[in-house]
Each structure stands twice: as C-alpha cells, then as structure tokens.
Design a protein around this motif. Structure first.
Motif, PDB file in Angstrom:
ATOM      1  N   LYS A 110       0.867  -1.265  -0.048  1.00 34.92           N
ATOM      2  CA  LYS A 110      -0.002  -0.040   0.045  1.00 34.92           C
ATOM      3  C   LYS A 110       1.035   1.151  -0.015  1.00 34.92           C
ATOM      4  CE  LYS A 110      -3.915  -2.031   2.519  1.00 34.92           C
ATOM      5  NZ  LYS A 110      -4.361  -2.228   3.656  1.00 34.92           N
ATOM      6  N   ARG A 111       1.938   1.235   0.817  1.00 36.39           N
ATOM      7  CA  ARG A 111       2.812   2.222   0.911  1.00 36.39           C
ATOM      8  C   ARG A 111       3.420   2.651  -0.574  1.00 36.39           C
ATOM      9  NH1 ARG A 111       8.062   3.210   1.428  1.00 36.39           N
ATOM     10  NH2 ARG A 111       8.884   5.298   2.417  1.00 36.39           N
ATOM     11  N   ASN A 112       3.704   1.528  -0.939  1.00 35.32           N
ATOM     12  CA  ASN A 112       4.593   1.475  -2.212  1.00 35.32           C
ATOM     13  C   ASN A 112       3.965   2.081  -3.377  1.00 35.32           C
ATOM     14  OD1 ASN A 112       6.984   0.352  -3.792  1.00 35.32           O
ATOM     15  ND2 ASN A 112       5.187  -0.226  -4.884  1.00 35.32           N
ATOM     16  N   ASP A 113       2.561   1.833  -3.267  1.00 34.36           N
ATOM     17  CA  ASP A 113       1.696   2.427  -4.445  1.00 34.36           C
ATOM     18  C   ASP A 113       1.397   3.848  -3.893  1.00 34.36           C
ATOM     19  OD1 ASP A 113       1.856   0.122  -5.866  1.00 34.36           O
ATOM     20  OD2 ASP A 113      -0.246  -0.494  -5.401  1.00 34.36           O
ATOM     21  N   GLU A 114       1.406   4.474  -3.094  1.00 37.33           N
ATOM     22  CA  GLU A 114       1.175   5.732  -2.445  1.00 37.33           C
ATOM     23  C   GLU A 114       2.431   6.595  -2.445  1.00 37.33           C
ATOM     24  OE1 GLU A 114      -2.945   3.751  -0.343  1.00 37.33           O
ATOM     25  OE2 GLU A 114      -1.097   4.485   0.806  1.00 37.33           O
ATOM     26  N   MET A 115       3.481   6.218  -3.103  1.00 38.28           N
ATOM     27  CA  MET A 115       4.667   7.032  -2.984  1.00 38.28           C
ATOM     28  C   MET A 115       5.029   7.483  -4.205  1.00 38.28           C
ATOM     29  SD  MET A 115       5.982   7.763   0.191  1.00 38.28           S
ATOM     30  CE  MET A 115       7.789   7.516   0.094  1.00 38.28           C
TER      31      MET A 115
END
Length: 737
Positions: A110-115
């Motif tokens: 999730k963090r990866n896609d939101e960065m």
C-alpha cells in the motif's frame, strides 16, 4: 368418421414436421466473423442486436481481439442485450490499468503504491521499461467469471455456438487458431494488444493479439462449415499524420499495415460485409461505448434486407439467454507449478483459500489480486478444470526475473518544502521473500527512508526501518510546553528540527484482516533555534530507546480519496532510556488510536468521519514527543497531526482528542472539491481532568480542490478557524513523503 378425421390430422402434422425438418436441413449454415479493433469492437454488439431482431441464427463464430471477446461471450450463451449490459458495467479504466484493489495489498505494498509516480525495472545497471502496461489479470478474472457455465468445455466446437479465435505466436510470427482449451484464456490471448497487455502463454506458445497476423478470420470460419458468412469489420483504414496523435493509434496503424492489404481478398469471401463507421473512435475509446454500439446497429440496418433473408421463417428462433445457476467453485484441489523462490505455503497464504474450499469468483479474484500485488510474478495464469464432480484450480506462474526497480516521485508541502523522490527497491537480496527499499528525498530538506522486510504471509514476518527527517520552520510550539516562548516573549520560534529513527520489528496478520506487530526503536532527536540568541541554541539533542506494539486495519480503497472502507489503528510506545540532554527524562508511555469510516452517496459524494486520541501513561512525559497539531499535506512523523484552521505545528499537549468530518464531491473524474471540519481538545492530562468531554477548544474548517494526477494528488485548501484572525492556505503536490 372419427378415424378418418384422425388420419387426416396425423398426415397434416407429419407433413408439417417433415417440412420443418427439411427447412432445417436445407437452411444454410451461417458463420459470423468479428474483427479486432479495441473499443471500436463495441459495434459488434449493435450488429448482434440487429441480427437477433431479424431472426438470424448464427451457427459458427470466429473473432480476433475484441471480436474474440464479444464472439466468445455470444458463443458461450449470452445474447446481445446481456453482452451490452456486461460491457456497460465494466470499468475499462480499471481493466486497462490492471486495477488491484488496495485491500489486496499488504501494508508495505500500500505504501509503495502511494509514494511513486514512475516505476522502472533496473538490471545490470541498465534502466528498462515494463513489458506492458497491464498483465491483463483484471480482464482474465472477469472473463473467467463470465464463462463459468462453460468452464469445463475444452472443445470450442461443443460450445452453444461453435467458436474459434486467432492469436499471434510472437516468437514465430505465426497465426495460432484457438479452438480448444480454457475459453477465458483463449479470449485473453487473442486480445492481448501489444504494449497494453502482457503476452499470454498457452501450450508453451507466447501469444499476443491475433490482429497482428489475421484480424478477420473469414477463411477459418469457412473451413468450419459456414455456407454464408456475415463479416463485421471495425478495423481502421490507414490514417494520415494528422490522425496519428497518440501511441495507441500508431501501434494500430503498424499492426494494420499488412491486414489492410489483405482485406480486399477477405471481403470477397464475405457474403454480407458490414463496416460500421467508427473512424472517429480509437481503440481505447471505451467511454464512448454507447455511441459505438449505435454505429454498429446503423451499419447492420444498412444491409437489413440482405440479413432478413437469412432470418428464421418458422417463428421458432429464440436468441440465447445465459442463465447462471451458480457462480461458486467447489475447489477439490489446487495445483501450482514449481517455483524457485516461493513455497506452496506462501502461495496458499496469498490466495486465502485451500483445497476443499467452496469459493465464489470474488474470492478467486481476491486471491489472484493478492498474488499480483506482490509484483513477484511477471505472468500469472490459471485454468479451472473438472475433477470428478468438483473443480481443480491449476495455477501457472512465472517468477519476475527483475529483482531491482528504480522509482521516482515529486513532492511539495508547506513544512518539508520541495523534494524529488528517488527510490531503489531490491527483492530477494538475502532471503526468498525479502524486500529492501531506499527512498531519498532531494530538495529543500534532505530526508530518507530505508525499509527491509521479509514477507512470510500469515506467519511472523520481520523487518527493519530507518528514516531521517529534517525541516526549518517558524512554528507556534517550542516542544517545551511553551516555556521558551514565554521566556523569550515570542509567539513563534524558528526551529531546525532533525529526527533519525531506527526500528526492528516483527508482525503478522491476525484473523486475515488485522496487522499486529511489536518492536524496538532507537531515536536521535535534535532541535535548535537561532532565536535563542545568547542562550544555547540547542535545546534538545538526545537519543532514546523504546519498545512499541501496534494493531492496524485499513480497508480504505484509496488513501486520500476513499469511497468506501474503514480504518483502525492503535499503538503504544514505552520510552525506557534516554541520553537525557535536558536532564528531565523519566520513563513513561504514549498510547494513541484512530478510527475512520467512509460512505459514498449518489456515487460521487463521499463522507469520511475520523476520530483519534492520544495520552501519556506515567507521571511525566518528554514534551518533545507531545502531540502537535496544525497544518495539512505533509507526512506525519512522531506525534505530529494534521489540523485545519491552524498553521503547521501550532498546538501541543501531552494528550488530545480530535474528530474530523470531510465531505468530498468528485465533480469530474479524479477532480474533487471538498469541505472539512475538525474539532479538538488538547492539553496536558486531558483525560484525567475530564476536559476531553467539554466543548472543543480548537475548531477549524477547510474548503479545497484536489486533482489525482500521475505524480500524486495536487491539492490546494483554504483553511480558517473562528479562534484566529487569519486563515491559512495549504498547497501540496505529490504523494506524502
């Protein structure tokens, strides 16, 4: 007399039956050819509607690309109206992007896609480009569900209408006629448009869109036994430079070069040739599907007299109508091809079901999405085969040979200012399931994040984090409970803030939804200000050691602009040791929690309600870790919290409670206007003196506009508070970092 009448009636019915049988035997076999053309293939649906209206029974269907998809659905038992409904309810933006719901991603993903705005493979010091925009898994899951009733029909001649489709063997440059196998897989291979969708492997052959070699399989339908062929051609003619305005149009032109030359001969083999006027549409004009369907109807009505001659004259013809009796699968067994780096337990953990399970297609889609979200596999395919009276799921996966990725992004906010974000991610560095990721923000305030994580699915996973944050800002808090501001007679103080934090942790998934974890933390905190003049400008320079535990649940479908889902997080952190620069340290703990829920009304209006609170446990606290409220659009660290109506880092206390209500209206796709109101109480020992139940001491409101762009959200908000004489404008670009 009665006997004579009965004999005559019998003779009459016998003649009628014989006559009808003769008509059936003498009726010519009708074949339908549907060409490829991407979204322009919606016109096929319009043609099918007119054919049904004319009472034309199709005996054979052959198609390429979108023609294979429409033709395959029609051959499997759907009628034109049902196919129209299917396409109308399909989100083609998600299909093209191979949309993976946020719920299928673990917290790291999730963090990866939101960065990041861009992700590129990196191998042997060379930057590559992805093989395609999409693996096509969204499309595959959809087609598998739609063809549920014929999933066990491996000979396409035994479908309700005999069917074939054409794909291209990319390695040999040859046509491959698909008449056997798993129908959904064949349709996917035939429509795997180069650069948009990844190739599909069937029987050892690497297949792409059949339009490259044969976009109009008229000869193949003739060989099936068709006496009369109706052909629908939605291909482009060659375009001039003024029409070649985007990459997809250029690719279509390239794939059509030879096909356009061959079409003259193919048209001669077609008895009724239908060419809808779809020249104004592109292969990805899915949002104009209704208009394209009407173009198909108009073209078919243009030759209606010819079509009508082929229609049923007995009055017995009824179009197909698919009846889905059940759409669940009884999984007797799951077979997975051998993998070098991933165990069967890992795979089953991602699927969330095992042999002996009764699952829906939604469960199957979720499991496949979970696998796809890991980005560990360059190709994912499956078939559903009959195993006695149950189903066998056969998974075929190709491990991603690329282990290193470069990722880039941009960011600006009022606290950290501008930054270019560069990331390098390395998979399988030391262990099979590990991921190492390093972010570096280069700009006004240099900062970094390093993550190393070993993903063991439902088993305990391990990780290490390190981050460094720094900024310079005039703020309304001195991190000392107001002592310095009072001493200096100032309302704000300019500070240089730097924080280096290292964590080691372990975590797992609890009851398949909640993430629970615990770990240890080392922190170095330095805060100084030139405002202090003759006084020592450094008022904090300490290291801290602590332990922490947390529980999280996050089902928001989008981090910043969710339309559904709810969020829960709670954690506790105990500070056990400090180098104690200020000589004021005492052991104590901080507990905090947050809960939020989102509900959408009328498909475009979203209400998000969030509440959060935090407090200390112990006799005293380190005020440098107080809860600090104010501002919006920046990445929150430590106990910094957003709060509308106040400037960045304006309100501080060792306890707080806050609620926020946000009403968001998506005025146009990915364009939002929103209004927010937040309320808070914040003061030391808030929950001991009972003030948390009193009227909110701090209130703030904001109205803003946001655009979901390629680089991340672009937001501007005007914020005000009745307690202050002036408002604040928050502006941010890109994902929070």
């Amino acid at each position: 007399m009665k006997k004579i009448i009965l004999v005559f009636i019998g003779i009459f019915f016998l003649q009628t039956i014989v006559a009808q049988d003769t008509i059936k035997k003498n009726r010519p076999k009708i074949g339908l050819v549907l060409s490829g053309g991407g979204a322009k293939g919606f016109a096929h649906i319009g043609v099918l509607k007119v054919l049904e209206q004319a009472g034309v029974k199709i005996d054979y269907i052959g198609g390429t690309s979108m023609g294979a998809v429409v033709g395959g659905l029609y051959a499997s038992g759907y009628n034109a109206t049902q196919i129209d409904s299917i396409f109308y309810n399909t989100d083609f933006d998600q299909l093209l992007q191979d949309y993976i719901p946020r719920s299928s991603k673990n917290f790291y993903e999730k963090r990866n896609d939101e960065m990041y705005a861009i992700t590129l493979p990196f191998n042997k010091l060379k930057i590559g480009i992805p093989i395609a925009l999409s693996k096509g898994m969204y499309n595959y899951n959809l087609l598998s569900k739609l063809t549920h009733n014929v999933r066990n029909v491996t000979d396409f001649n035994k479908l309700p209408i005999p069917f074939l489709c054409v794909a291209t063997d990319i390695e040999k440059g040859e046509q491959v006629v698909l008449q056997n196998g798993y129908l959904a897989q064949a349709m996917l291979a035939s429509s795997a448009f180069p650069s948009l969708f990844s190739p599909v492997e069937i029987d050892g052959k690497l297949l792409i869109d059949g339009g490259v070699v044969n976009n109009y399989p008229v000869e193949e339908i003739r060989k099936m036994g068709a006496d009369i062929i109706i052909g629908v051609d939605v291909q482009d003619d060659l375009k001039d430079r003024t029409s070649l305005k985007d990459a997809t149009r250029i690719l279509v032109q390239i794939t059509n070069l030879d096909m356009i030359k061959m079409m003259k001969d193919k048209v001669k083999l077609t008895d009724i040739y239908i060419k809808p006027d779809v020249s104004d549409y592109g292969v990805i004009s899915f949002d104009e599907g209704r208009e394209i369907i009407k173009k198909g109807e108009a073209a078919a009505f243009g030759v209606y007299e010819q079509i009508k001659k082929l229609g049923d004259t007995t009055g017995t013809y009824q179009p197909n109508k698919m009846k889905v009796e059940k759409d669940f699968l009884q999984i007797k067994s799951i077979s997975i091809n051998k993998l070098d780096n991933y165990t069967r337990a890992y795979m089953l953990g991602k699927l969330h079901f095992k042999s002996g399970s009764k699952i829906s297609y939604e469960d199957l889609k979720t499991g496949i999405n979970n696998l796809n979200a890991t980005q560990n596999f360059s190709r994912i395919s499956y078939t559903i085969e009959k195993n006695q009276d149950e189903d066998e799921l056969k998974l075929s996966l190709t491990e991603n040979t690329t282990k290193t990725f470069l990722k880039f992004g941009l960011h600006y906010d009022g606290l950290y200012k501008s930054a270019v974000l560069a990331n390098i991610t390395q998979k399988k560095s030391l262990f099979k399931n590990d991921v190492a990721s390093l972010d570096i923000g280069l700009g006004d305030n240099i900062r970094y994040n390093f993550d190393y994580y070993i993903d063991n699915g439902f088993y305990w996973s391990f990780g290490f984090k390190s981050r460094y944050n720094t900024f310079n800002k005039n703020v309304s808090t001195d991190f000392r409970n107001g002592e310095l501001l009072t001493q200096l007679g100032l309302s704000t103080i300019n500070i240089d803030f730097s924080d280096l934090t290292n964590q080691a942790y372990l975590q797992t998934v609890f009851i398949q939804k909640f993430l629970i974890g615990a770990g240890i933390e080392h922190k170095y905190l330095k805060i100084e200000s030139e405002n202090l003049g003759q006084i020592n400008p450094t008022f904090e320079k300490s290291t801290y050691a602590s332990v922490f535990g947390y529980m999280k649940y996050d089902s928001f479908d989008n981090k910043l602009f969710p339309k559904k889902g709810w969020l829960f997080s709670g954690d506790i952190q105990s500070y056990l040791f400090s180098s104690d620069y200020t000589k004021e340290f005492n052991r104590y703990s901080i507990a905090k929690g947050e809960i939020g829920i989102v509900k959408t009304f009328y498909n475009k209006i979203t209400l998000k309600v969030q509440s959060e609170a935090g407090f200390i446990i112990g006799e005293d606290s380190v005020h440098f870790f107080d809860f600090v409220l104010g501002g919006y659009g920046f990445n929150t660290i430590n106990n910094f919290k957003h709060f509308y109506g106040y400037d960045f880092l304006s309100i501080s206390a060792d306890s707080y409670i806050k609620s926020c209500f946000t009403l968001d209206y998506e005025i146009y796709k990915k364009n939002h206007i929103n209004f927010a109101a937040n309320y808070a109480n914040a003061e030391d020992d808030l929950f001991e003196n009972g003030d948390w139940l009193s009227k909110p001491k701090y209130t703030g409101y904001a109205i803003g506009y946001a655009l979901e762009s390629v680089v991340g959200p672009i937001e501007i908000k005007y914020s005000w508070s009745p307690e202050l004489t002036k408002g604040f404008t928050y502006f941010s670009i890109g994902f929070w970092f």
